[in-house]
Every structure is written in C-alpha cells, then in structure tokens.
Scaffold this motif. Sequence first.
Motif, PDB file in Angstrom:
ATOM      1  N   PRO A 369       0.789  -1.229   0.000  1.00 45.74           N
ATOM      2  CA  PRO A 369       0.000   0.000   0.000  1.00 45.74           C
ATOM      3  C   PRO A 369       0.824   1.284   0.000  1.00 45.74           C
ATOM      4  O   PRO A 369       0.300   2.342  -0.352  1.00 45.74           O
ATOM      5  CB  PRO A 369      -0.838  -0.113   1.277  1.00 45.74           C
ATOM      6  CG  PRO A 369      -0.110  -1.070   2.141  1.00 45.74           C
ATOM      7  CD  PRO A 369       0.538  -2.037   1.212  1.00 45.74           C
ATOM      8  N   ASP A 370       2.106   1.216   0.379  1.00 46.52           N
ATOM      9  CA  ASP A 370       2.871   2.459   0.421  1.00 46.52           C
ATOM     10  C   ASP A 370       3.142   2.963  -1.002  1.00 46.52           C
ATOM     11  O   ASP A 370       3.303   2.195  -1.955  1.00 46.52           O
ATOM     12  CB  ASP A 370       4.184   2.258   1.176  1.00 46.52           C
ATOM     13  CG  ASP A 370       5.133   1.313   0.453  1.00 46.52           C
ATOM     14  OD1 ASP A 370       6.003   1.803  -0.264  1.00 46.52           O
ATOM     15  OD2 ASP A 370       4.959   0.087   0.597  1.00 46.52           O
ATOM     16  N   ALA A 371       3.200   4.280  -1.133  1.00 41.56           N
ATOM     17  CA  ALA A 371       3.309   4.914  -2.447  1.00 41.56           C
ATOM     18  C   ALA A 371       4.592   4.533  -3.174  1.00 41.56           C
ATOM     19  O   ALA A 371       4.597   4.357  -4.400  1.00 41.56           O
ATOM     20  CB  ALA A 371       3.218   6.431  -2.300  1.00 41.56           C
ATOM     21  N   ALA A 372       5.701   4.395  -2.429  1.00 40.51           N
ATOM     22  CA  ALA A 372       6.971   4.083  -3.069  1.00 40.51           C
ATOM     23  C   ALA A 372       6.935   2.717  -3.755  1.00 40.51           C
ATOM     24  O   ALA A 372       7.409   2.562  -4.896  1.00 40.51           O
ATOM     25  CB  ALA A 372       8.098   4.132  -2.030  1.00 40.51           C
ATOM     26  N   THR A 373       6.383   1.714  -3.080  1.00 38.05           N
ATOM     27  CA  THR A 373       6.309   0.378  -3.674  1.00 38.05           C
ATOM     28  C   THR A 373       5.404   0.374  -4.895  1.00 38.05           C
ATOM     29  O   THR A 373       5.732  -0.232  -5.927  1.00 38.05           O
ATOM     30  CB  THR A 373       5.809  -0.640  -2.632  1.00 38.05           C
ATOM     31  OG1 THR A 373       6.689  -0.638  -1.511  1.00 38.05           O
ATOM     32  CG2 THR A 373       5.757  -2.046  -3.221  1.00 38.05           C
TER      33      THR A 373
END
Length: 397
Positions: A369-373
């Motif tokens: 869910p994190d934006a970087a991933t």
Amino acid sequence: MIFLNTDLNAQATGTETFTVTQVPAENGSYTIQPPIADGTRVKAGTVLTVIAKPSPKFSLDAIYYTVKGGMWGTTSFESFSSPMTIRVDKDMSIGATFVEKELVENLNVTQDLVYAKPGNKALKYDVFSQKGARNLPCIVIVHGGGWSSNNEDIMRGLARELANGGKYVVFSIDYRWVNKLDGDEKPNYMHNLIEDVFGAIAHIQEHAATYGGDPKRIAVTGDSAGGHLSESAAMLSPLIGDGGFGTRAGVYQYLPSYMPKGKSVDQVRKEITDAIKAVAPSYGPSDARHFKMFIEQTSDEYYDAVSPVKHVPNATQRAIPHFIVRGKKDDLVTHAVVQSYVDVLKAAGQRVEYIQVDDAAHAFFDWKPDAATRTTFAKYGIRYAAEMQAFFDTVFK
C-alpha cells in the motif's frame, strides 16, 4: 471540522494511547468512524471503522493500516472490501488505495482458498481469472519475503497484470515461514516450504477447471525467496515422494503438504512434473549456500537437496524454459548469483532468457500500500510482467 467521538472512545480499555496518522488517498477517499483528526492520540482498544469510496473509473484496491515492526521495518494489514474495522493497539497509519477500474472489472478474484494447514497457519491462495475463462494455462505465483514474511497478497499487482488479456488463470500462493515465525512449536525447515509449494500446486490442479484453468499446463513464477521456490517447483518435482527428507541416508523426498484424496504420491509427482512447462524466477537465488543464514541444517547434502541449481535436467530429457529478470541495482541478489544458475541452465541445453533491468533494485514485482512500492511497480513491474507473459505465450502457443 473532524471531531473525536468521546462516547465511543471512552469505551476503550486502559489509559494508554497511540497516534493514528491518516495517509492522503489518491483516486478515491475514505472516512473513519468515529471521526478523528489526523495525528490524534487514541485510547488503546478503540475500534475504528474505515469506509472507502473510489473516484469514478476507479475501484478499491485495499484499506490498510501500517505499524512498525516485522522483517522490513513496517507491517501492513489489508482488507480488500469496505468497511474495515481496526482495533488500535499500536501507533499506526491508516489509508486506502485504489486502482483503475478497467484493470479489475473483467476479472473474477477469489481470495483465501485454504489448501492445507500443516501447522499453526492456514495456507491459502488467491485466484485471478478473466470472466468467461475456459481451459486456459495456469500461472502459479510464489511470493518473496526472505522465506519469513509476506503472504500471497503482495503479488496481486503481478497477478492482475498476468490475468488481464484472458490468456491465463493466475494462482497466487502462500506457504509456511521458516523456523518458528508462524508460531509453530516445531520449526519449519526449507524443505517444508517447498513441500507447501507442491501441495498448493496439487490442490490447484484438482480445482483449476473451476476457475477456467487447465491443470495440465502450468507456469510457475516468483520473486526473491519466491524465485527460489518457483525454481524448486520446476526442478525438484521429480523428487516428490514419501520416503522422508533426510531421515535415511541419501534419501531426500518431498511430500506435498496437500495430497488429493485417492491419488498416490507417484501420481502426484507425475502430474506436477508433466504439467510444469515453464518457470520465471525473478531475482532469486538457486543455491542454498547463497541463503544458508535462513537454514538451520548445515550439511552439503541438505544444501544440495533444496538447491534447484543442483537438479537441472538436460533439456533432451525435460525442457523447462526460463524467463529471469533482475534489477542491476539489486544489492540482495547479485548478478553473479543469478548468472551462476543461467550458466548451468545453458550447459544443460535449457532455453533461458535473462534480462537485467537498468536502475531497478530488489522486489520491483511487489505490491504494497505504500506509495513508493506502488510507484516502483508502475515503473518496472508492469513492463516486465508483460515481457514475462509474452515469454509464456511462446511456451503455450
């Protein structure tokens, strides 16, 4: 103006409080009940309900909360439907992710199908198939995470990409974690994880037709630890048996953690071995000596038994085409580690396509869910999922 519902919050037990941070949503919105301001300290035990709403032309991917801890520093817990209830027991961030509707609107997604429970954890897989799928080849995805973290959900981005287009039915599987990380009294060893992969494949073959899949045509892929496990599925299936694993000198046989009723282990071995037509191990090691820190056993015999590189057949006896990708900036699995497997494959006459991706680091097929991933997946995962699918197309033409 957002207010904390003091009546509900007063129901929380204890006096300890934790900070709840709200991650801004893109392509949709979410609300929290009882309402709280971002960064509010909430009493331990408070139950929050998160309701997500996608924007037009988008669909819900997941509602989630993330806490500190776990192998990679943080751990996320996800729900794929709205609402999600969350009990506050740590500092956490809460959010929701959304994907383009056209990516999922033609897919049937069946989640959390349990195939075995050899220990504390129920072992599951998810199925991604286009609506109307019928007699299509199957792709089995094995997730990474150091053999000791993550589950099948982390591969859903790759699963959606491979299922779209209507050429394949995709199965994303989970397995036990090594040692006692699942909470088992007895440790799980590396060969147990491989037995789980075989058990999942046996269960998938038994039920593939329900989802439009052909159980006799299977490709296996996985990333990082899942790269090793996908190679193991392809290379070690001739060692499926019930003679035990290292309990007798020189005997290392894998007993699948799920066995279909009415079938002998010989039948299962033949069905799995005959069905696996290709493998795509992404940035994964093939020799146990490269990841022996995860293995309790120290003998060369054990290392060899769980090392796919030690069991590559000559292509004239059994051809297993390989598609392998690795990021050039991957510091966890080096080019030398992957190239050593490629060299053995080529020496055996096996077809292998090995791509090194400029600027990419480790785990670009992951979906979290994190934006970087998610940004990394958009940059690299989508493109190389398409190349993987094109490779499989040449196998199943």
